[in-house]
Motif scaffolding. Structure first.
Motif, PDB file in Angstrom:
ATOM      1  N   ALA A  44       8.973  10.307   6.240  1.00  0.00           N
ATOM      2  CA  ALA A  44       8.679  11.017   4.994  1.00  0.00           C
ATOM      3  C   ALA A  44       7.313  10.606   4.446  1.00  0.00           C
ATOM      4  CB  ALA A  44       9.766  10.741   3.965  1.00  0.00           C
ATOM      5  N   LEU A  45       7.011   9.318   4.509  1.00  0.00           N
ATOM      6  CA  LEU A  45       5.726   8.822   3.998  1.00  0.00           C
ATOM      7  C   LEU A  45       4.557   9.342   4.822  1.00  0.00           C
ATOM      8  CD1 LEU A  45       6.801   5.138   3.304  1.00  0.00           C
ATOM      9  CD2 LEU A  45       6.047   6.779   1.566  1.00  0.00           C
TER      10      LEU A  45
ATOM     11  N   ASP B 287       0.810  -1.213   0.000  1.00  0.00           N
ATOM     12  CA  ASP B 287       0.000   0.000   0.000  1.00  0.00           C
ATOM     13  C   ASP B 287       0.851   1.274   0.000  1.00  0.00           C
ATOM     14  OD1 ASP B 287       1.016  -0.015   2.559  1.00  0.00           O
ATOM     15  OD2 ASP B 287      -0.931  -0.205   3.577  1.00  0.00           O
ATOM     16  N   ASN B 288       2.171   1.114  -0.103  1.00  0.00           N
ATOM     17  CA  ASN B 288       3.109   2.242  -0.117  1.00  0.00           C
ATOM     18  C   ASN B 288       3.041   3.094   1.146  1.00  0.00           C
ATOM     19  OD1 ASN B 288       4.208   1.633  -2.626  1.00  0.00           O
ATOM     20  ND2 ASN B 288       2.742   2.899  -3.741  1.00  0.00           N
ATOM     21  N   GLU B 289       2.613   2.501   2.250  1.00  0.00           N
ATOM     22  CA  GLU B 289       2.449   3.250   3.491  1.00  0.00           C
ATOM     23  C   GLU B 289       3.682   3.203   4.392  1.00  0.00           C
ATOM     24  OE1 GLU B 289      -0.057   5.168   4.478  1.00  0.00           O
ATOM     25  OE2 GLU B 289      -1.203   4.843   2.640  1.00  0.00           O
ATOM     26  N   ARG B 290       4.544   2.183   4.214  1.00  0.00           N
ATOM     27  CA  ARG B 290       5.700   2.069   5.105  1.00  0.00           C
ATOM     28  C   ARG B 290       6.857   1.363   4.404  1.00  0.00           C
ATOM     29  NH1 ARG B 290       5.808  -3.122   7.260  1.00  0.00           N
ATOM     30  NH2 ARG B 290       3.942  -4.354   6.771  1.00  0.00           N
ATOM     31  N   ALA B 291       8.051   1.619   4.900  1.00  0.00           N
ATOM     32  CA  ALA B 291       9.245   0.981   4.354  1.00  0.00           C
ATOM     33  C   ALA B 291       9.337  -0.465   4.820  1.00  0.00           C
ATOM     34  CB  ALA B 291      10.484   1.748   4.792  1.00  0.00           C
ATOM     35  N   VAL B 292       9.756  -1.342   3.927  1.00  0.00           N
ATOM     36  CA  VAL B 292       9.950  -2.756   4.299  1.00  0.00           C
ATOM     37  C   VAL B 292      11.319  -3.265   3.837  1.00  0.00           C
ATOM     38  CG1 VAL B 292       7.479  -3.297   4.328  1.00  0.00           C
ATOM     39  CG2 VAL B 292       8.771  -3.559   2.197  1.00  0.00           C
ATOM     40  N   PHE B 293      12.177  -2.347   3.390  1.00  0.00           N
ATOM     41  CA  PHE B 293      13.493  -2.792   2.913  1.00  0.00           C
ATOM     42  C   PHE B 293      14.396  -3.254   4.054  1.00  0.00           C
ATOM     43  CE2 PHE B 293      13.583   1.947   2.961  1.00  0.00           C
ATOM     44  CZ  PHE B 293      14.473   2.149   4.010  1.00  0.00           C
ATOM     45  N   ASN B 294      14.001  -2.988   5.305  1.00  0.00           N
ATOM     46  CA  ASN B 294      14.786  -3.459   6.451  1.00  0.00           C
ATOM     47  C   ASN B 294      14.359  -4.857   6.888  1.00  0.00           C
ATOM     48  OD1 ASN B 294      12.309  -2.377   7.277  1.00  0.00           O
ATOM     49  ND2 ASN B 294      13.047  -1.906   9.336  1.00  0.00           N
TER      50      ASN B 294
END
Length: 425
Positions: free
Chosen positions: A421-422, A219-226
Motif C-alpha cells: 500500500a505504501l 520515513d514512513n516508507e515501510r512497515a516495522v510493526f513485525n
C-alpha cells in the motif's frame, strides 16, 4: 463500541483538481459562516450554547451550525468542495489529516497558530502532531481521547486480587485476567474489540509502542510493526485469548460496556466515553500496564480530531479562523469540557484541579484519563495509506487471537500488505 471519532475513513483516493469555492461575505450585514459538526445530545446542546454566545458577542458575524455525521463528513466535504459549497469550518477526524491536506481549499493554519495569542504549545503534543502533515497544519484540535484500564472493583475483591496499580506490567495484567475468568459463569478477565477494525488496532498499538516498537519506519516508507517488539506485544494477546482463555473476543464490537456493566467482564481497555454507561458497577480507572524491563513506559494512544477551516473568500475565511480561535481558547475549552465531560484539549485546562475535581464528581474516573494524556508519546502515522495499513494489521491481530496464526507470521503477512500500500504513492 468505541466512539465515532476513532473510525478510519476508507477514502484514500481524492481528486487533486477540485473546483474553486465561492467568494466572500456580503458587503452589508454580518458575515455568515457555516460550521459542520457531529455533536448530539449533551455535546450538541453545549456546542449550540457556545455558538449562541459567540454570535451575541460578535454581531458582525453569524455562525450557523449544521449537524453532519462525523463518519461521513469527509465524503460530504469533498462533494461540497467540488460543487463550490464547502463549509467554512468542519469537525474532521485526525486520522484523515493526510487526505485533508490534499484539498486546495483547506486553510493551512501554520502561520496563524504560530502567533503568540493562539498559545499553540498549550495543546497536547499528540493533538498538534495529528494536525500536522509535512509543513502544513490542517486543523486546530477539537477533541482528544485516550485508552486506560477500567476495572470492576467488586470482581477484583471477590477474586482476592489487588487492584491495578500505576506500576502494573502486562504480566500482572495477564495474571489478573486469568484469575478473574470463570468459564462456569461466563465471566472473563478482559474484553477486546475483535472485528479487525481500527478499534482492534487501537488496542494493540499502545502495547507495540510500550514494547519499543512502532507502526512504520521514521520515513514512513515501510512497515516495522513485525519487529521483535511487535511480536512480543501480540504474543500477550495470544496468551490471554488462546492459552488462558481469559480474553473475550467481541467480534461485533458492541458488547463491551454491556458485559462490563452486567459483571461478566473484569477489565476493559477503553476511553472516557464508556464511563457514563457503567452505572450498575463500582469501577475505577488506572493507566495502561507496561512491559517489565522496557523503557516504553505506560504509553497510551490518543484520538485527536480537528476543526478544519476552508477558504471561501477572505471575509469568510477570516471569520472562520476567528471563530475557531475563540472556540479553542482556554475559557471555552473549560466550559465545553465541564459541560460535556469530554477531556480538555489544552494542557492548562487539564492541569486545573478544579476542572479535574468537577469532571470526577460528574463522572468518576474521568480525571485519570485527563492525566493519562501525559502518557501519549506518539500518534498513528499521518499517511494516506493508513486505512490499508490498519486493515492489514487488524486482520493479523484477530487471526492470532482466534488461534489461526502465530504472531510473527501474521505480522509478516500484514507488513507485506502495508508495504504494498505504501508503495502505491
Amino acid at each position: 463500541m468505541i466512539r465515532h471519532r476513532l473510525c478510519i475513513a476508507l477514502l484514500a483516493v481524492l481528486a487533486f483538481a477540485l473546483t474553486a469555492c465561492g467568494g466572500g461575505g456580503s458587503s452589508s450585514g454580518p458575515v455568515e459562516i457555516a460550521v459542520w459538526h457531529g455533536y448530539q445530545d449533551t455535546e450538541g446542546e453545549v456546542f449550540k450554547s457556545l455558538i449562541e454566545q459567540y454570535n451575541k458577542e460578535n454581531p458582525d458575524v453569524k455562525v450557523n451550525e449544521l449537524y453532519s455525521s462525523n463518519d461521513l463528513v469527509l465524503q460530504k466535504v469533498l462533494t461540497a468542495v467540488r460543487g463550490g459549497s464547502a463549509p467554512d469550518v468542519a469537525y474532521m477526524f485526525g486520522s484523515w489529516s493526510p487526505n485533508i491536506a490534499q484539498i486546495p481549499q483547506v486553510v493551512d493554519m501554520a502561520d496563524e497558530v504560530s502567533k503568540p495569542d493562539w498559545q499553540w504549545d498549550d495543546f497536547y503534543p499528540a493533538e498538534r502532531e495529528a494536525a500536522t502533515v509535512g509543513d502544513k497544519i490542517v486543523g486546530v484540535p477539537a477533541l482528544v481521547d485516550n485508552l486506560a484500564i477500567v476495572y470492576n472493583k467488586k470482581l477484583f475483591a471477590d477474586a482476592g486480587i489487588a487492584p491495578p496499580s500505576p506500576d502494573w506490567t502486562w504480566d500482572d495484567f495477564r495474571s489478573a485476567a486469568a484469575k478473574l475468568t470463570n468459564p462456569d459463569t461466563g465471566q472473563y478477565g478482559f474484553l477486546i474489540p475483535a472485528d479487525g477494525s481500527e478499534d482492534t488496532v487501537w488496542h494493540y498499538v499502545p502495547m507495540l509502542w510500550e514494547a519499543g516498537g512502532d507502526i512504520l519506519s521514521p520515513d514512513n516508507e515501510r512497515a516495522v510493526f513485525n519487529s521483535e517488539a511487535g511480536v512480543k506485544a501480540l504474543t500477550v494477546l495470544q496468551q490471554m485469548a488462546v492459552t488462558d482463555k481469559s480474553l473475550y473476543l467481541d467480534t461485533t464490537n458492541e458488547n463491551g460496556p454491556k458485559l462490563m456493566n452486567s459483571g461478566k467482564i473484569g477489565m476493559l481497555v477503553t476511553g472516557p466515553w464508556d464511563l457514563s454507561q457503567l452505572s450498575d458497577i463500582d469501577y475505577d480507572v488506572q493507566v495502561m500496564p507496561t512491559f517489565a524491563g522496557s523503557s516504553g513506559g505506560h504509553q497510551t494512544i490518543a484520538g485527536p480530531d480537528n476543526w478544519v477551516t476552508f477558504d471561501n473568500g477572505d471575509a469568510k475565511k477570516q471569520a472562520a479562523i476567528e471563530f475557531v480561535k475563540w472556540l479553542s481558547a482556554p475559557e471555552q475549552v473549560k466550559a465545553f469540557s465541564l459541560g460535556t465531560g469530554d477531556l480538555p484539549i489544552r494542557e492548562s485546562v487539564g492541569k486545573d484541579q478544579s476542572v479535574l475535581d468537577t469532571l470526577n464528581e460528574n463522572v468518576p474516573g474521568t480525571g485519570v484519563f485527563v492525566e493519562n494524556l501525559n502518557n501519549v508519546e506518539k500518534v498513528r502515522p499521518t499517511v494516506e495509506q493508513y486505512p490499508d495499513i490498519s486493515e492489514a494489521l487488524g486482520q493479523a491481530i484477530v487471526a492470532v487471537m482466534l488461534g489461526k496464526e502465530q504472531p510473527a507470521a501474521a505480522l509478516d503477512t500484514a507488513a507485506k500488505a502495508a508495504d504494498a500500500a505504501l508503495a502505491e504513492k
